[in-house]
Design a protein around this motif. Structure first.
Motif, short mmCIF file in Angstrom:
data_model
loop_
_atom_site.label_atom_id
_atom_site.label_comp_id
_atom_site.label_asym_id
_atom_site.label_seq_id
_atom_site.Cartn_x
_atom_site.Cartn_y
_atom_site.Cartn_z
N LYS A 83 0.68 -1.23 -0.16
CA LYS A 83 0.10 -0.03 0.00
C LYS A 83 0.91 1.30 -0.01
O LYS A 83 0.48 2.35 -0.57
CB LYS A 83 -0.78 -0.10 1.14
CG LYS A 83 -1.57 1.22 1.48
CD LYS A 83 -2.98 1.16 0.69
CE LYS A 83 -4.09 2.24 1.07
NZ LYS A 83 -3.69 3.62 1.77
N GLU A 125 -0.90 1.78 8.59
CA GLU A 125 -1.03 3.13 7.95
C GLU A 125 -0.24 4.11 9.00
O GLU A 125 -0.98 4.15 10.17
CB GLU A 125 -2.55 3.41 7.68
CG GLU A 125 -2.92 4.92 7.46
CD GLU A 125 -2.01 5.40 6.36
OE1 GLU A 125 -2.02 5.29 5.44
OE2 GLU A 125 -1.06 6.33 6.72
N TYR A 146 -9.56 2.31 6.52
CA TYR A 146 -8.45 1.35 6.23
C TYR A 146 -7.42 1.91 7.31
O TYR A 146 -6.90 0.49 7.77
CB TYR A 146 -7.74 2.30 4.90
CG TYR A 146 -6.53 1.43 4.45
CD1 TYR A 146 -6.70 0.35 3.77
CD2 TYR A 146 -5.31 1.70 5.02
CE1 TYR A 146 -5.59 -0.51 3.40
CE2 TYR A 146 -4.29 1.00 4.85
CZ TYR A 146 -4.44 -0.16 3.97
OH TYR A 146 -3.42 -1.06 3.55
N THR A 191 -6.61 -1.79 9.23
CA THR A 191 -5.11 -2.35 9.22
C THR A 191 -4.33 -2.16 10.45
O THR A 191 -4.07 -3.16 11.12
CB THR A 191 -4.42 -1.41 8.19
OG1 THR A 191 -5.04 -1.89 6.91
CG2 THR A 191 -2.80 -1.61 8.30
#
Ligand SMILES: NC(=O)c1ccc[n+]([C@@H]2O[C@H](COP(=O)([O-])OP(=O)(O)OC[C@H]3O[C@@H](n4cnc5c(N)ncnc54)[C@H](O)[C@@H]3O)[C@@H](O)[C@H]2O)c1
Length: 354
Positions: free
Chosen positions: A37, A81, A94, A98
């Motif tokens: 990502k 993230e 997200y 995560t």
């Protein structure tokens, strides 16, 4: 130990730890799982392969992906993230899925295989308002913490593990704190081994610095590619301070922790460069100018961003007491390392860093 999983293993910290543990335990299978990502993480794949680390394109949000790896003995949980601004500028799903659910999936994998876990947490678990309420003085180039403070767990050396946790801290910090709490329950309930490292700013070569994460690399890169910068917040004068930890110093600590899992299990450590390895943004500018010989325009934005903090220094006394570890690389050495790395990969890095 037969298999070590590094989740987020193509990222900045994950790739350094994965290659470092493979060097230290050459007979162990080291697997780096990453969904790529983060822009620039793909550049680490060839380095991982060269170091003998197996890469698996997978996602910590998927238990199936984790289970496909087979039995694991140790998990270095480095997926995330990692931006403190995530959720402010974009939807939070997200980040939560995560950092929190992905982390729990890793702990669950550890439970199923009786594996140990070393969790990369963050200084951002400490509430922003409490940090910003600290008594500071202002010098020509930076904010400094005063010796007298009304809150516990803080001194001129910085913030220790005794600092209060009550208050908000950004969604990023909250997901990491929830991860810590759940990991501790997993360790207690299932008799597993694990260690939590609450890290301040980590930096060094192969960090894909961007506006909202990886400020030291961003600063050096902008000087090298001749791009403008901005002092944002706290009056726009660049006096906000962070300590920095070279990723090689972190690797040394993690290798020690792997070797001493029995005695260190259940511990939570503040880990960072501390007062000696700290700089304000304008001090960092001066160092970048000196190291790169370049000067770039630096604008000012007086408005402070959400969840930003005026000063963060890690008081790492406790981890030193229990392990003997202390950071070795100072700020000039860190800046030089980053500059040399960018100079050596100028074209490949330009699309990501410039
Ligand atoms: N860099 C720092 O200053 C710092 C400071 C404190 C804590 N940490 C923690 O250290 C860890 C590593 O951070 P980093 O600086 O290497 O960041 P990074 O972005 O370079 O690495 C994180 C990696 O996780 C991967 N990833 C993201 N979502 C994923 C998912 N759902 N499944 C699998 N992989 C996924 C990304 O592609 C990336 O390669 C994080 O847990 C972060 O919270 C970092």
């Amino acid at each position: 130990m037969r298999t070590i999983l590094v989740s987020g293993g193509a990222g900045f910290v994950g790739s350094c730890l994965a290659m470092g543990v493979k060097r230290a335990y050459s007979n162990v299978r080291v697997v780096a799982l990453d969904n790529l990502k983060r822009r620039g993480s793909e550049l680490n794949l060839v380095r991982l392969r060269g170091a003998g680390v197996e890469f698996v394109h997978g996602d910590v949000r998927s238990m199936e992906d984790l289970e496909s790896l087979g039995a694991v003995d140790l998990i270095l949980e480095c997926s995330a993230e990692p931006s403190v601004l995530a959720g402010y500028t974009s939807a939070p799903d997200y980040l939560v899925n995560t950092n929190l659910l992905g982390a729990v999936n890793c702990f669950e994998l550890a439970r199923r295989h009786g594996a140990a876990t070393i969790f990369l947490s963050t200084s951002r678990v400490y509430p922003a308002a409490a940090i910003n309420s600290l008594a500071v003085d202002e010098t020509e180039t930076r904010f400094v913490l005063r010796a007298e403070q009304s809150l516990p767990g803080v001194s001129v050396r910085g913030i220790s593990e005794q600092f209060p946790l009550d208050g908000t801290r950004s969604l990023y910090g909250a997901t990491k704190l929830c991860g810590e709490l759940l990991l501790r329950e997993y360790l207690e309930m299932y008799g597993l081994k694990g260690i939590i490292n609450r890290c301040g700013v980590i930096t060094g070569p192969w960090q894909m610095g961007k506006i909202d994460q990886g400020v030291v690399v961003l600063w050096v890169a902008r000087h090298m590619y001749g791009k403008p910068l901005k002092y944002i917040g706290y009056g726009g004068r660049g006096k906000q301070v962070r300590d920095m930890l070279h990723v090689d110093d972190l690797l040394k600590l993690v290798l020690y922790q792997i070797d001493h899992l029995d005695s260190l299990t259940g511990q939570t450590f503040n880990v960072g460069g501390g007062l000696e390895v700290s700089a304000s943004l304008c001090e960092l500018t001066a160092l970048c100018r000196e190291t790169t010989g370049a000067e770039v325009p630096i604008g000012a934005e007086t408005e402070t961003r959400p969840a930003d903090i005026r000063i963060y220094l890690t008081d790492y006394t406790r981890v030193t007491e229990l392990t003997g570890w202390r950071p070795e690389k100072n700020v000039p050495a860190i800046v030089q390392d980053i500059a040399a790395w960018i100079a050596g990969h100028r074209d490949a890095l330009e699309a990501v860093l410039a």
